[in-house]
Design an enzyme around this catalytic site. Structure first.
Site, PDB file in Angstrom:
ATOM      1  N   ARG A   1      70.727 -10.578  23.144  1.00 12.55           N
ATOM      2  CA  ARG A   1      70.240  -9.886  21.959  1.00 12.55           C
ATOM      3  C   ARG A   1      69.403  -8.673  22.359  1.00 12.55           C
ATOM      4  O   ARG A   1      68.777  -8.646  23.412  1.00 12.55           O
ATOM      5  CB  ARG A   1      69.422 -10.826  21.077  1.00 12.55           C
ATOM      6  CG  ARG A   1      70.285 -11.852  20.350  1.00 12.55           C
ATOM      7  CD  ARG A   1      69.507 -12.514  19.241  1.00 12.55           C
ATOM      8  NE  ARG A   1      70.327 -13.460  18.512  1.00 12.55           N
ATOM      9  CZ  ARG A   1      71.138 -13.143  17.503  1.00 12.55           C
ATOM     10  NH1 ARG A   1      71.232 -11.894  17.106  1.00 12.55           N
ATOM     11  NH2 ARG A   1      71.843 -14.064  16.890  1.00 12.55           N
TER      12      ARG A   1
ATOM     13  N   ASP B   1      72.020  -2.777  18.567  1.00  8.63           N
ATOM     14  CA  ASP B   1      73.210  -3.012  19.393  1.00  8.63           C
ATOM     15  C   ASP B   1      73.854  -1.717  19.850  1.00  8.63           C
ATOM     16  O   ASP B   1      74.416  -1.651  20.940  1.00  8.63           O
ATOM     17  CB  ASP B   1      74.210  -3.878  18.626  1.00  8.63           C
ATOM     18  CG  ASP B   1      73.769  -5.331  18.584  1.00  8.63           C
ATOM     19  OD1 ASP B   1      73.940  -6.028  19.588  1.00  8.63           O
ATOM     20  OD2 ASP B   1      73.230  -5.751  17.552  1.00  8.63           O
TER      21      ASP B   1
ATOM     22  N   GLU C   1      77.461  -1.529  13.917  1.00  8.28           N
ATOM     23  CA  GLU C   1      76.395  -1.505  14.922  1.00  8.28           C
ATOM     24  C   GLU C   1      76.830  -1.125  16.325  1.00  8.28           C
ATOM     25  O   GLU C   1      76.026  -0.581  17.081  1.00  8.28           O
ATOM     26  CB  GLU C   1      75.645  -2.838  14.933  1.00  8.28           C
ATOM     27  CG  GLU C   1      76.494  -4.076  14.769  1.00  8.28           C
ATOM     28  CD  GLU C   1      75.671  -5.295  14.377  1.00  8.28           C
ATOM     29  OE1 GLU C   1      74.479  -5.368  14.712  1.00  8.28           O
ATOM     30  OE2 GLU C   1      76.237  -6.189  13.734  1.00  8.28           O
TER      31      GLU C   1
ATOM     32  N   HIS D   1      63.162 -11.201  12.728  1.00  8.00           N
ATOM     33  CA  HIS D   1      63.448 -10.927  14.135  1.00  8.00           C
ATOM     34  C   HIS D   1      62.215 -11.253  14.967  1.00  8.00           C
ATOM     35  O   HIS D   1      61.104 -10.812  14.655  1.00  8.00           O
ATOM     36  CB  HIS D   1      63.844  -9.462  14.321  1.00  8.00           C
ATOM     37  CG  HIS D   1      65.208  -9.167  13.806  1.00  8.00           C
ATOM     38  ND1 HIS D   1      65.567  -9.414  12.510  1.00  8.00           N
ATOM     39  CD2 HIS D   1      66.312  -8.663  14.406  1.00  8.00           C
ATOM     40  CE1 HIS D   1      66.831  -9.069  12.337  1.00  8.00           C
ATOM     41  NE2 HIS D   1      67.318  -8.610  13.468  1.00  8.00           N
TER      42      HIS D   1
ATOM     43  N   ARG E   1      72.961 -12.792   5.705  1.00  8.33           N
ATOM     44  CA  ARG E   1      73.693 -12.063   6.747  1.00  8.33           C
ATOM     45  C   ARG E   1      74.494 -13.051   7.585  1.00  8.33           C
ATOM     46  O   ARG E   1      73.981 -14.090   7.986  1.00  8.33           O
ATOM     47  CB  ARG E   1      72.746 -11.267   7.640  1.00  8.33           C
ATOM     48  CG  ARG E   1      73.522 -10.439   8.688  1.00  8.33           C
ATOM     49  CD  ARG E   1      72.651  -9.449   9.437  1.00  8.33           C
ATOM     50  NE  ARG E   1      71.822 -10.056  10.443  1.00  8.33           N
ATOM     51  CZ  ARG E   1      71.647  -9.558  11.674  1.00  8.33           C
ATOM     52  NH1 ARG E   1      72.261  -8.445  12.035  1.00  8.33           N
ATOM     53  NH2 ARG E   1      70.859 -10.144  12.530  1.00  8.33           N
TER      54      ARG E   1
ATOM     55  N   ARG F   1      66.471  -0.871  11.631  1.00  7.42           N
ATOM     56  CA  ARG F   1      65.602  -0.386  12.709  1.00  7.42           C
ATOM     57  C   ARG F   1      64.752  -1.518  13.273  1.00  7.42           C
ATOM     58  O   ARG F   1      64.284  -2.385  12.544  1.00  7.42           O
ATOM     59  CB  ARG F   1      64.662   0.714  12.204  1.00  7.42           C
ATOM     60  CG  ARG F   1      65.367   1.955  11.706  1.00  7.42           C
ATOM     61  CD  ARG F   1      64.353   3.000  11.241  1.00  7.42           C
ATOM     62  NE  ARG F   1      65.034   4.185  10.736  1.00  7.42           N
ATOM     63  CZ  ARG F   1      65.466   5.172  11.495  1.00  7.42           C
ATOM     64  NH1 ARG F   1      65.287   5.107  12.805  1.00  7.42           N
ATOM     65  NH2 ARG F   1      66.075   6.226  10.986  1.00  7.42           N
TER      66      ARG F   1
END
Length: 998
Positions: free
Chosen positions: A833, A662, A621, A98, A500, A700
């Site tokens: 995002r 999210d 989420e 990320h 994913r 997290r």
């Protein structure tokens, strides 16, 4: 009165500073921004160093294994229960790609070097001159940083992100893991009388770097395969270095009969000459076999770290490794942009490091000499001498000066023989991986390389047992034990790679298959029909997807991903995570695609696929999906095929992921926290009903708004029964560097994970004492969510206000990640995002997503006369206390005056009223958080953090004001690249000052 006077003076000074900044040229602004940005970064390094130093000096560190083991025994836990619980603990830390790490990797390495110099400077044995030399080195590093461009000029690729993760392992975790495991083992021995078993490791590591394709079209099946092979290559390379060093240390002759037999078997092998390095490579082949055996027993060089000072970590790993195989692997012999195929084998060979038998250097030299028409006789002579020096004969001639003469060589050293054979197989393993990375044919015999962790552990454990039985246990428990623990922790891949993908992509793929086979349109079926079809196909023994199927490129990519997963298997890969999961069919669709690919691949290979099937993990989420999580898991486990599959293939363990980012963006931090709590309770209850164990995977982020915060607090606030010795959690972006970038901080973090999970298992946190507390939480959550959504989603002016008041639109220039900032090409908040959503508000110091709605909810409860009840909840319910504490931490970092300055300078007049309302709401939130916590002011119970924030303000406030000035200029001239650079530097500086981004 005095406070009002201070605020007035501050406002006057602020206006003067803004006036001065408006007169600056861009060159002056850039210099100022760079100075403040670097200063805040260096301040952070110094703070971390001081925290580590203070922790080392504490006699009994809080939350350490020693401390928590003692507490549990005092609280009535038996030594046997404590020992067994620690040994069975399974915690996995998953590093993700990320994009929240804004520093270039070059600067990260320089920062690490500064941290090492600070550490070295603390040595008590340094004299005055030595200390001066350290200061000079620090000045040199800081000068180097100042002269380095701090901005990324291009976006990283997914492979670049994966390399960054591997570098964290090499520079820090590789050293930290043995140290951490020694701490656990010593504390266990002290309190239970038994050490941690040598191959037992309570913590392992996973990765999403190169496997997370959710909304990232740059992560392809080939990228996943390359990253997985690269991770294996790095593991083997690190093991080769350790084994080489260990061979030098284990010079003793005395050993067990079993080890002696193995050593002699190795020496008497048919391929003895090719299986070992030769101490004296210039020996004549006519020498006796006995002499040849003797000369092979010593390593050809000193350990890689022998020449380095004690403060250097992991040999040369303070600096980036530039020779990892990668996309540029075949570019060595390119000429005029075209590959020279005649020399490609030499190029590949020369790339292989540490290979004692490689003569690629001489080959490529001779080729280049013969091609050059400009060589005169003297140049040729020099070139020939250089060629001789680089050749085997030349090197061995030089080695004669360094080596003992043959009569002085020792006899057989069995440990060196065995470890020499281990090193030889490791080198062949590495070579095999290099061929696979290049898509070259690989015909190495499977018996000549390592495939599994157990294969590598076997000879190492044999050496360990032999040394223990021969009275050299003190040696066995040193470097050899550390290597065994590393192999047990990192295996053959360092970090298993999770995959994913979004649930809709799998549905599209099944839809394409059913339409191609004239079975109907899967996407139009209801849930029961989907489950019936999927279950029927899962019970069948034939593949569903025809090899000749013609599908769209997006669908082909999904099928290719499952094919690669089948080829790599669970030895290399971890879990398959389904983002935006909402139904049981989402899980079964992935199980079917996985089964189909394995059937196809095993048929083509003529042998079973490596490893077992991947764990399929639904990720819930959004608030809606969190509310349905328990019923989805219950529905899944009610299906006989699925329940038996979990019992048979996954040891009766169901893994479920919950997303913090999210859910927070969807409903606000307070509502998200409560819905996550309830979802975990529901999932645990569903699994308990069917006798299935559960592992919760927490997605997290780094900031509070995305579920971040102190690890210990987060784990201790989970619902009772949700942490039963197992836990998975993501760590990402700048938090990976902050927590694991240095070995000392990494050891501390690993201990905190271990002790927090241990406490949550043996002493689960309390349930809410009264049912009324749950009802109060529902009321607060409802008001909080309504207020949050009324501002973020229902106010038509909010999106424009957000774009004007923050540098959100300009964050795309940062080049910090390989994936787009939006899941879909819309301009609304919904598809933005969570990272840029949080990042933008952190820059303005408003940190709105972490507190918006909280004040309204708490105010509503207090106005109904529930203030005393809320105070009792804060004192007695760990979940509620941690939620309020985290919000208080955010409020302590927020700054109303700075947020107001952004509004006044950047926001349109007709939207300034919205900013005023939000600032008033922040004040309301602060007021009620303080009332409930019982504190006189924010961060009263966290004086360290308050002092750190106060120390940064003289540097952080000016850089915020400079950012406002540059945003004003840039929005008048979008194409001003100089202004863009200055803006990005201010973004770096503010992130360094706030100590998190997204």
């Amino acid at each position: 009165m005095r406070q009002a006077g201070i605020e007035e003076m501050a406002e006057i000074l602020e206006k003067q500073l803004a006036s001065e900044l408006s007169k600056m040229t861009l060159e002056e602004a850039q210099t100022l921004a760079r100075a403040f940005s670097h200063y805040l970064t260096l301040m952070g390094i110094a703070e971390t160093h001081h925290r580590v130093r203070r922790g080392v000096n504490m006699a009994l560190s809080a939350k350490s294994c020693d401390d928590i083991f003692h507490q549990l025994l005092q609280g009535g836990v038996s030594p046997n229960d404590l020992y067994n619980t620690v040994c069975k603990q399974e915690v996995e830390i998953v590093l993700t790609a990320h994009p929240t790490q804004i520093n270039r990797r070059t600067l990260q390495y320089k920062h690490i070097k500064i941290a090492h110099l600070l550490d070295y400077n603390d040595r008590p044995d340094l004299g005055h001159e030595d200390r001066e030399m350290v200061i000079e080195d620090l000045v040199r590093e800081i000068t180097s940083i100042w002269q380095t461009d701090e901005l990324r000029r291009q976006k990283p690729t997914p492979v670049d992100e994966a390399r960054a993760g591997l570098n964290i392992v090499e520079q820090s975790l590789w050293k930290a893991i043995p140290h951490y495991l020694r701490r656990v083992s010593n504390a266990l021995k002290k309190h239970t009388g038994k050490p941690l078993p040598l191959t037992c490791t309570p913590i392992k590591f996973g990765s999403w770097m190169g496997g997370d394709r959710d909304g990232n079209p740059n992560v392809t099946a080939k990228v996943t395969k390359d990253v997985s092979l690269l991770s294996r290559w790095m593991a083997i390379d690190l093991y080769i270095r350790e084994v080489d060093s260990l061979r030098f240390e284990l010079s003793m002759k005395r050993c067990s009969d079993k080890l002696s037999r193995l050593a002699h078997a190795i020496l008497e092998g048919d391929n003895n000459e090719t299986h070992r390095e030769h101490w004296n490579q210039s020996e004549s082949r006519s020498q006796s076999k006995n002499q040849s055996q003797m000369t092979s027993l010593l390593p050809s060089k000193l350990p890689a770290r022998a020449h380095l000072p004690s403060f250097a970590v992991n040999g040369q790993s303070d600096h980036p490794r530039l020779d990892i195989p990668g996309p540029d692997y075949n570019q060595l012999n390119h000429k005029d942009g075209k590959s020279s195929t005649s020399n490609v084998s030499n190029a590949r060979s020369s790339k292989i490091r540490s290979s004692p038998t490689s003569s690629a250097g001489s080959n490529t030299s001779s080729v280049s000499m013969s091609r050059s028409p400009s060589f005169n006789s003297s140049q040729q002579l020099l070139a020939q001498r250089k060629l001789f020096a680089e050749s085997h004969i030349g090197r061995s001639s030089f080695q004669k000066l360094l080596e003992p003469k043959l009569p002085h060589l020792p006899g057989i050293a069995p440990y060196r023989v065995v470890l020499g054979n281990v090193k030889d197989k490791l080198q062949k393993t590495r070579r095999r991986l290099e061929l696979l990375l290049e898509d070259c044919p690989c015909e190495i015999d499977p018996s000549d390389y390592y495939e599994t962790t157990d294969q590598l552990l076997e000879p190492l454990l044999l050496c360990y047992e032999s040394m223990q039985s021969c009275g050299t246990g003190v040696l066995a428990d040193g470097q050899l034990a550390d290597l065994i623990r590393r192999v047990s922790t990192f295996g053959m891949v360092l970090m298993k790679l999770d995959l994913r993908q979004e649930s809709s992509r799998h549905a599209e793929t099944i839809d394409a298959i059913t339409r191609y086979l004239d079975m109907g349109t899967y996407s139009e079926w209801d849930e029961e029909n989907k489950l019936e079809f999927l279950t029927r196909e899962l019970k069948g023994k034939r593949p569903l997807v025809p090899p000749s199927i013609e599908v769209a490129p997006d669908v082909r990519e999904v099928l290719d991903t499952f094919r690669i997963a089948a080829e790599l298997g669970s030895d290399s890969l971890g879990a398959y995570v389904i983002s935006m999961a909402s139904n049981a069919s989402d899980v079964l669709a992935v199980e079917l695609l996985q089964k189909d690919a394995r059937l196809t691949v095993s048929g083509e290979l003529g042998r079973p696929c490596p490893g077992g099937t991947l764990r399929v993990v639904p990720l819930f989420e959004t608030v809606k999906d969190l509310r349905g999580a328990g019923s989805v898991i219950k529905k899944l486990l009610s299906i006989d095929w699925y329940r038996q599959h979990i019992i048979k293939n996954h040891n009766g363990q169901q893994e479920v992921m919950v997303g913090y980012s999210d859910s927070g963006k969807d409903a606000g931090r307070f509502t998200a926290a409560w819905e996550l709590y309830k979802a975990q309770e529901d999932v645990v209850a569903a699994c308990n009903e069917y006798g299935i164990m559960v592992t919760l995977f927490h997605g997290r982020g780094g900031s509070i708004g995305r579920g971040g915060g102190p690890t210990y607090l987060a784990i201790q606030s989970q619902p009772p029964g949700s942490v039963m010795g197992t836990l998975r959690s993501t760590e990402q972006g700048e938090m990976v560097q902050a927590k694991f970038g240095l070995p000392q901080t990494a050891v501390r973090q690993l201990e905190i994970y271990t002790t927090a999970v241990l406490l949550a298992t043996l002493r689960p946190p309390l349930q809410p004492r009264e049912e009324k507390w749950r009802n109060l939480m529902e009321d607060i959550s409802k008001i909080s969510c309504q207020y949050y959504r009324s501002v973020v989603y229902e106010n038509p002016e909010f999106l424009s206000y957000f774009n004007e008041a923050t540098p959100q639109a300009e964050l795309g220039f940062l080049n910090i990640g390989s994936r787009p900032t939006r899941r879909k090409s819309s301009t609304g908040i919904g598809h933005l995002r969570a990272i840029p959503w949080i990042f933008a508000w952190t820059q303005t110091r408003f940190v709105l997503p972490a507190w918006l709605g909280v004040g309204a909810g708490l105010k509503g409860a207090c106005e109904k006369g529930e203030t005393e009840e809320l105070k009792a909840m804060y004192k007695e319910w760990p979940f509620f206390q941690s939620t309020i504490d985290l919000i208080e931490m955010v409020l302590g970092k927020a700054d109303i005056s700075i947020a107001k300055h952004y509004d006044e300078a950047l926001v349109s007049e007709n939207r300034q009223e919205l900013g005023r309302q939000l600032r008033n709401e922040l004040i309301t939130t602060e007021k009620f958080v303080i009332v409930i916590s019982g504190h006189d002011k924010l961060l009263q119970s966290n004086r360290t953090l308050r002092r750190l924030i106060e120390n940064r303000l003289p540097f952080l406030n000016p850089i915020n004001m400079l950012q406002v000035e540059i945003l004003k200029r840039l929005r008048c001239d979008d194409d001003n690249l100089k202004a863009r650079d200055v803006l990005l530097i201010t973004i770096n500086g503010i992130a360094a000052g706030m100590r998190n981004t997204g």
